[in-house]
Each structure stands twice: as structure tokens, then as C-alpha cells.
Design a protein around this motif. Structure first.
Motif, mmCIF file in Angstrom:
data_model
loop_
_atom_site.group_PDB
_atom_site.id
_atom_site.type_symbol
_atom_site.label_atom_id
_atom_site.label_comp_id
_atom_site.label_asym_id
_atom_site.label_seq_id
_atom_site.Cartn_x
_atom_site.Cartn_y
_atom_site.Cartn_z
ATOM 1 N N VAL A 2 0.833 -1.205 0.000
ATOM 2 C CA VAL A 2 0.000 0.000 0.000
ATOM 3 C C VAL A 2 0.865 1.252 0.000
ATOM 4 O O VAL A 2 0.577 2.224 -0.703
ATOM 5 N N ILE A 5 2.172 1.924 -3.575
ATOM 6 C CA ILE A 5 1.186 2.214 -4.614
ATOM 7 C C ILE A 5 0.435 3.528 -4.376
ATOM 8 O O ILE A 5 0.188 4.281 -5.313
ATOM 9 N N GLN A 6 0.072 3.809 -3.146
ATOM 10 C CA GLN A 6 -0.793 4.952 -2.860
ATOM 11 C C GLN A 6 -0.079 6.286 -3.060
ATOM 12 O O GLN A 6 1.058 6.460 -2.617
ATOM 13 N N PRO A 7 -0.742 7.251 -3.690
ATOM 14 C CA PRO A 7 -0.112 8.561 -3.949
ATOM 15 C C PRO A 7 -0.365 9.586 -2.852
ATOM 16 O O PRO A 7 -0.323 10.780 -3.111
ATOM 17 N N TYR A 8 -0.630 9.154 -1.642
ATOM 18 C CA TYR A 8 -0.992 10.091 -0.584
ATOM 19 C C TYR A 8 0.119 10.244 0.453
ATOM 20 O O TYR A 8 -0.099 10.108 1.638
ATOM 21 N N TRP A 9 1.335 10.536 -0.016
ATOM 22 C CA TRP A 9 2.438 10.769 0.909
ATOM 23 C C TRP A 9 2.395 12.190 1.447
ATOM 24 O O TRP A 9 2.589 12.407 2.625
ATOM 25 N N TYR A 21 -2.142 16.048 -4.415
ATOM 26 C CA TYR A 21 -1.406 15.121 -3.562
ATOM 27 C C TYR A 21 -0.256 14.509 -4.345
ATOM 28 O O TYR A 21 -0.266 14.478 -5.570
ATOM 29 N N GLY A 23 2.652 11.128 -4.327
ATOM 30 C CA GLY A 23 3.143 9.853 -3.819
ATOM 31 C C GLY A 23 4.582 9.672 -4.244
ATOM 32 O O GLY A 23 5.282 10.633 -4.533
ATOM 33 N N HIS A 26 3.303 8.833 -8.476
ATOM 34 C CA HIS A 26 2.057 9.357 -9.030
ATOM 35 C C HIS A 26 1.677 10.622 -8.263
ATOM 36 O O HIS A 26 1.789 10.670 -7.049
ATOM 37 N N ARG A 136 0.653 13.118 4.605
ATOM 38 C CA ARG A 136 -0.556 12.294 4.543
ATOM 39 C C ARG A 136 -0.306 10.901 5.108
ATOM 40 O O ARG A 136 0.800 10.540 5.472
ATOM 41 N N TRP A 137 -1.352 10.085 5.124
ATOM 42 C CA TRP A 137 -1.343 8.803 5.810
ATOM 43 C C TRP A 137 -0.369 7.785 5.209
ATOM 44 O O TRP A 137 0.182 6.962 5.934
ATOM 45 N N ALA A 138 -0.104 7.793 3.922
ATOM 46 C CA ALA A 138 0.783 6.792 3.330
ATOM 47 C C ALA A 138 2.224 6.985 3.808
ATOM 48 O O ALA A 138 2.950 6.005 4.013
#
Length: 183
Positions: A2, A5-9, A21, A23, A26, A136-138
Motif C-alpha cells: 500500500v 502504490i498509494q499517492p498520498y504521501w 497530492y 506519492g 504518481h 498524509r497517511w501513506a
């Protein structure tokens, strides 16, 4: 996986000039005229990643994730090898994964001075200074995964060493199968 892959860094906040946002590879930045998010970036297209630091962090985090998956695959070694050795192999893989993830998390903020991040987060944004954006959460999950991998490595080393001590003193390995010798 996760985390990779997730773009919410990192992402926008109430005070950012643009919505969006970022990642590892991405990212999406809002269009000021239409308020649509324009997204770019692919792990297979290095030229679309906005910063060299993001590329490097993606490499380290990606290898870390491969090691985690490899650790799960090493469980099949229980059928072929001594359990203590398998635990120690998995422990070294977890320890390497933690080190690579830590390197990725430490390098990632070096890319916050890229023009795309500054466009979204404002001109106060610089290396290791996020300006008007927020973590962010990632990214937080990536930091937690470092601690998780370190804990799992410690437990695996402990299990591996205890597994060796549980064997009887007269235990010998012949032909790949362990057995106790009769006196």
C-alpha cells in the motif's frame, strides 16, 4: 504494498494555492481555472516523476516491498531446511527491508523543492520543509512499516536462536533429515 502504490504521501491543506497530492511516483495537482485534478506519473516512466529524490525513494521503497514479499515466499523453506535457519533468513530480509524503507522515507522529503510540489504547496516549500502542505497517511504508514519490519526482524532472530537451543544435544543432520542418535 500500500505504501508503494498509494499517492498520498503529502497533500494539500486549507492554505495551499492548489489542491492535490503526491506519492512516490504518481501525483495530481489541481487546475486553478477548472478545479480539476491533473494527474501524472508512472513507475515505468521515470521521466514523469517530478524529482530525482522521488525516483530514488521509489527505488528504495520498491526494493523494500520486494523483500517483504520475498520473506513471505521464504516460508516455503520450512519444508526443506531447519526452522532456525529459515527464521534467520527471514530476519535478515526484514532487517534489510527496514533499512531500505528508512532510506526511502529519509530521501523523499529532499524532493519537496521540485517545481510541481512548490506549485501545489506554495513558495515557502523547500527541501525538508513542506510549506502549506501536510504529510498524509501513506507516509506515516511507511514510517510505521519501518518499525514493524524492525520488530519482525527482532522476533525472527529470537525465534531462530531459540529454535537452535531447543534441539537435543545428540541431534545430528544426515542427508538433510535431522534425527537423534541412539547411544
Amino acid at each position: 504494498m500500500v505504501v508503494f502504490i498509494q499517492p498520498y504521501w503529502i497533500g494539500d491543506s486549507v492554505n495551499t494555492p492548489q489542491a492535490g497530492y503526491f506519492g512516490l511516483f504518481h501525483y495530481c495537482i489541481g487546475n486553478a481555472l477548472t478545479s480539476e485534478l491533473i494527474c501524472k506519473g508512472s513507475p515505468l516512466d521515470f521521466s514523469s516523476i517530478p524529482s530525482g529524490a522521488f525516483k530514488t525513494a521509489m527505488f528504495f521503497v520498491g526494493i523494500s516491498m520486494l523483500l517483504i514479499v520475498g520473506t513471505m515466499g521464504c516460508f516455503s523453506l520450512f519444508f526443506f531446511s531447519n526452522a532456525g535457519n529459515v527464521y534467520k533468513i527471514c530476519a535478515w530480509m526484514q532487517l534489510a527491508s527496514a533499512a531500505l524503507m528508512m532510506m526511502g522515507c529519509l530521501i523523499y522529503p529532499d524532493g519537496w523543492d521540485s517545481p510541481e510540489v512548490k506549485r501545489m504547496c506554495g513558495q515557502r516549500t523547500d527541501k525538508y520543509t513542506l510549506g502549506n502542505c501536510t504529510v498524509r497517511w501513506a507516509y506515516i504508514l511507511a514510517i510505521v512499516s519501518i518499525l514493524d519490519a524492525l520488530l519482525l526482524a527482532f522476533l525472527a532472530f529470537t525465534l531462530g536462536n531459540r529454535q537452535d537451543k531447543l534441539l537435543p544435544d545428540d541431534f545430528e543432520i544426515e542427508g538433510g533429515k535431522g534425527h537423534c542418535t541412539e547411544a
